[in-house]
Design a protein around this motif. Structure first.
Motif, short mmCIF file in Angstrom:
data_model
loop_
_atom_site.label_atom_id
_atom_site.label_comp_id
_atom_site.label_asym_id
_atom_site.label_seq_id
_atom_site.Cartn_x
_atom_site.Cartn_y
_atom_site.Cartn_z
N ILE A 65 5.08 1.36 14.45
CA ILE A 65 3.68 0.62 14.63
C ILE A 65 3.89 -0.44 16.45
O ILE A 65 2.84 -0.61 16.65
CB ILE A 65 2.91 0.02 13.55
CG1 ILE A 65 2.30 1.51 12.86
CG2 ILE A 65 2.07 -0.97 13.87
CD1 ILE A 65 2.18 1.19 11.15
N TYR A 66 4.86 -1.15 15.65
CA TYR A 66 5.81 -2.83 16.12
C TYR A 66 5.75 -2.11 17.55
O TYR A 66 5.51 -2.17 18.17
CB TYR A 66 6.52 -3.35 15.97
CG TYR A 66 6.79 -4.20 16.28
CD1 TYR A 66 6.63 -5.43 16.37
CD2 TYR A 66 8.33 -3.77 17.12
CE1 TYR A 66 6.78 -6.33 16.73
CE2 TYR A 66 8.95 -5.36 17.65
CZ TYR A 66 8.25 -5.76 17.30
OH TYR A 66 8.68 -6.87 18.63
N LYS A 105 3.77 -2.24 23.51
CA LYS A 105 3.80 -0.93 24.23
C LYS A 105 2.22 -1.82 24.81
O LYS A 105 2.17 -1.19 26.81
CB LYS A 105 3.77 0.13 24.05
CG LYS A 105 5.39 1.01 24.02
CD LYS A 105 5.77 1.16 25.70
CE LYS A 105 5.19 2.29 26.22
NZ LYS A 105 6.32 2.59 27.28
N LYS A 106 1.41 -1.63 24.18
CA LYS A 106 -0.41 -1.91 24.46
C LYS A 106 -0.48 -3.84 24.88
O LYS A 106 -1.21 -3.89 26.22
CB LYS A 106 -0.79 -2.01 22.95
CG LYS A 106 -2.60 -2.30 23.73
CD LYS A 106 -3.70 -2.88 22.37
CE LYS A 106 -4.58 -3.36 22.19
NZ LYS A 106 -4.75 -4.11 23.25
N GLU A 107 0.61 -4.59 24.87
CA GLU A 107 0.54 -5.98 24.68
C GLU A 107 1.51 -6.23 26.44
O GLU A 107 0.73 -6.31 27.07
CB GLU A 107 1.46 -7.10 24.42
CG GLU A 107 1.07 -7.47 23.03
CD GLU A 107 1.51 -7.88 21.96
OE1 GLU A 107 2.85 -8.08 21.75
OE2 GLU A 107 1.21 -8.24 20.55
N GLN A 108 2.16 -5.14 26.74
CA GLN A 108 3.04 -5.23 27.66
C GLN A 108 1.86 -4.41 28.76
O GLN A 108 2.01 -5.35 30.40
CB GLN A 108 4.09 -4.02 27.86
CG GLN A 108 5.25 -4.85 27.31
CD GLN A 108 6.59 -4.14 27.00
OE1 GLN A 108 6.35 -2.99 27.28
NE2 GLN A 108 7.45 -4.47 26.56
N LEU A 109 0.90 -3.35 28.98
CA LEU A 109 -0.22 -2.95 29.87
C LEU A 109 -0.94 -3.90 29.44
O LEU A 109 -1.33 -3.61 30.99
CB LEU A 109 -0.20 -1.73 28.81
CG LEU A 109 -1.14 -0.39 29.56
CD1 LEU A 109 -0.89 -1.28 31.23
CD2 LEU A 109 -2.32 0.53 29.29
N ASP A 110 -1.51 -4.55 29.11
CA ASP A 110 -2.93 -5.43 29.16
C ASP A 110 -1.50 -6.93 29.98
O ASP A 110 -2.81 -7.09 30.72
CB ASP A 110 -2.55 -6.35 27.99
CG ASP A 110 -3.11 -5.43 27.03
OD1 ASP A 110 -4.47 -3.83 27.25
OD2 ASP A 110 -3.45 -5.39 25.32
N ALA A 111 -0.80 -7.36 30.63
CA ALA A 111 -0.20 -8.12 30.97
C ALA A 111 -0.05 -7.37 32.26
O ALA A 111 -0.70 -8.14 33.21
CB ALA A 111 1.33 -9.04 30.32
N ILE A 112 -0.19 -6.10 32.68
CA ILE A 112 0.04 -5.40 33.86
C ILE A 112 -0.87 -5.41 34.15
O ILE A 112 -1.22 -5.73 35.62
CB ILE A 112 0.93 -3.91 33.48
CG1 ILE A 112 2.71 -4.49 33.04
CG2 ILE A 112 0.76 -3.57 35.19
CD1 ILE A 112 3.39 -3.11 32.86
#
Length: 78
Positions: free
Chosen positions: A13-14, A19-26
């Motif tokens: 889950i972590y 990964k979601k936070e990284q994609l949001d930044a991108i």
């Protein structure tokens, strides 16, 4: 054994959250590692009409590279 299973679930889950936070930044145009506007899409592959897309990004400043599987909104129109 139950403790190992629960730990594995929380670790996964972590991982997905990161990964979601990284994609949001991108998606905002920033490298998730060095926070510079130097991230570029290097490869895009499709899994077919209804399959996910695999997007590969690379930062030209720090060398960060990662791939993400995203659901494609497109398809094979009739």
């Amino acid at each position: 054994m139950l403790i190992i299973l629960i730990g594995s679930v929380f670790a996964y889950i972590y991982y997905l959250k990161e990964k979601k936070e990284q994609l949001d930044a991108i998606k905002r145009g920033f490298c998730p590692k060095c926070h510079q506007k130097s991230i570029e899409l290097t490869d895009q592959r499709s899994g077919g009409c209804s399959g996910p897309k695999i997007l590969s990004f690379e930062c030209m400043e720090c060398g960060y590279a990662n791939s993400f599987s995203v659901q494609g909104g497109g398809g094979c129109g009739i």
